[in-house]
Design a protein around this motif. Structure first.
Motif, short mmCIF file in Angstrom:
data_model
loop_
_atom_site.label_atom_id
_atom_site.label_comp_id
_atom_site.label_asym_id
_atom_site.label_seq_id
_atom_site.Cartn_x
_atom_site.Cartn_y
_atom_site.Cartn_z
N HIS A 182 -3.46 7.65 -0.75
CA HIS A 182 -4.56 6.80 -1.21
C HIS A 182 -5.86 7.26 -0.58
O HIS A 182 -5.86 7.85 0.51
CB HIS A 182 -4.32 5.34 -0.80
CG HIS A 182 -3.21 4.67 -1.51
ND1 HIS A 182 -3.16 4.55 -2.89
CD2 HIS A 182 -2.08 4.05 -1.05
CE1 HIS A 182 -2.06 3.90 -3.24
NE2 HIS A 182 -1.40 3.58 -2.15
N HIS B 85 0.52 6.93 2.95
CA HIS B 85 1.11 5.63 3.26
C HIS B 85 2.61 5.72 3.00
O HIS B 85 3.04 6.16 1.93
CB HIS B 85 0.51 4.54 2.37
CG HIS B 85 -0.94 4.29 2.60
ND1 HIS B 85 -1.45 3.03 2.89
CD2 HIS B 85 -2.02 5.12 2.58
CE1 HIS B 85 -2.76 3.11 3.04
NE2 HIS B 85 -3.13 4.37 2.84
N SER C 60 0.83 -1.21 0.00
CA SER C 60 0.00 0.00 0.00
C SER C 60 0.85 1.25 0.00
O SER C 60 0.34 2.35 -0.21
CB SER C 60 -0.95 0.01 1.20
OG SER C 60 -0.31 0.38 2.40
N TYR D 170 -9.20 1.55 3.74
CA TYR D 170 -7.88 1.32 3.16
C TYR D 170 -6.83 2.11 3.95
O TYR D 170 -6.18 3.02 3.45
CB TYR D 170 -7.87 1.70 1.68
CG TYR D 170 -6.70 1.10 0.92
CD1 TYR D 170 -6.57 -0.28 0.78
CD2 TYR D 170 -5.73 1.91 0.36
CE1 TYR D 170 -5.50 -0.83 0.09
CE2 TYR D 170 -4.65 1.37 -0.33
CZ TYR D 170 -4.54 0.00 -0.46
OH TYR D 170 -3.47 -0.54 -1.14
N PRO E 148 -0.59 -0.30 -5.67
CA PRO E 148 -0.56 -1.36 -4.66
C PRO E 148 -1.04 -2.68 -5.24
O PRO E 148 -1.76 -2.72 -6.25
CB PRO E 148 -1.51 -0.83 -3.58
CG PRO E 148 -2.40 0.13 -4.28
CD PRO E 148 -1.59 0.75 -5.36
#
Length: 285
Positions: A181, A153, A103, A196, A108
């Motif tokens: 993300h 991330h 991620s 996520y 990803p």
């Protein structure tokens, strides 16, 4: 083929199937449909070679060459990652926090296929959680708020890297720059929404500091791994486990005798470009 559920939340064992040779399109379609339904597929008793593992994985998409994790690649098969306790200090091994594979990349991974070669007598299990279920069980107000948010991330958020000097961290970040993300991600095949974010790789929300982000992130991390959402996989030799990184997280448990060999190999299916680099966007206070 038949499918036997592994838990109420996610996962199914594939019965009556051996991984070998060419697969008919109808068989691949049936496996893919079951994969989307259950998020995890387990294939027991599959004593396959590296070449067969790689060939089977290719039915589900192009394979990652793992250039961003060169220390873990198999020397003869770059599409395989070594997951082993051979010659390593296990207290520093990647994967002991909840996460979704890769991620920290703008592309990803779609899925991972992990094959067990050697397993300790007891322990060394892997935990999985259903991130669609985690999203569905949030309040409507929380869902609305999160739908407009994005998060950063980064590989240097991982607990096993804490305490490293700034030069080493900068080198790791240069290989895997921070990415942004969406906090809520719609599955491209099923349309289901999933959280996520992960405790290992999500550092903060876009436009917020780490300190400001921490209370909400910690709530989401804890909410995502409630017992009713989780499946614990007890490995057997020659298991092949396939999971969907777009809607699950997993956690490696280190609860075994480290004098015993634990040796597995993983292929990774490349996913879609869903992120962007965070250089000028992130406020990593």
């Amino acid at each position: 083929m038949k499918f036997r559920k592994l838990s109420n939340s996610l996962g199914a064992e594939v019965l009556g199937f051996k991984i070998q040779g060419d697969l008919a399109p109808a068989v691949v379609d049936e496996l893919r449909e079951a994969f989307h339904r259950y998020q995890i597929l387990l294939f027991r008793d599959q004593p396959i070679s590296f070449e067969t593992h790689i060939a089977f994985s290719r039915y589900f998409g192009p394979l990652d060459q793992h250039e961003h994790v060169p220390d873990y690649r198999h020397p003869d098969h770059p599409t395989l990652i070594k997951v082993t306790n051979e010659g390593k200090e296990r207290s520093k091994v990647f994967g002991q926090q909840w996460h979704s594979d890769h991620s920290m990349a703008i592309r990803p991974s779609l899925a991972s296929l992990l094959h067990a070669h050697e397993i300790p007598d007891v322990g060394g299990d892997t935990m999985f959680t259903n991130m669609c279920g985690a999203y569905d069980s949030l309040s409507s107000g929380m869902q609305r708020m999160l739908s407009e948010m994005r998060a950063v991330h980064t590989v240097i958020a991982a607990r096993h890297l804490r305490g490293l000097d700034e030069k080493t961290l900068a080198k790791k970040e240069s290989v895997n720059p921070p990415v942004i993300h969406p906090v809520v991600r719609a599955h491209p095949e099923t349309g289901r929404k999933a959280l996520y974010v992960s405790e290992m790789l999500t550092s903060h929300f876009e436009g917020m500091s780490v300190e400001e982000s921490r209370p909400l992130l910690e709530y989401l991390f804890a909410h995502s791994v409630r017992p009713e959402l989780v499946y614990r996989h007890q490995w057997r030799r020659h298991d092949l486990l396939m999971w969907d990184n777009r809607c699950t997280m997993h956690l490696a448990l280190m609860d075994y005798d480290h004098q015993q060999l634990r040796r597995l190999f993983r292929t990774t299916i490349e996913g879609d470009y869903v992120g962007e680099y965070a250089h000028e966007h992130a406020n990593a206070a």
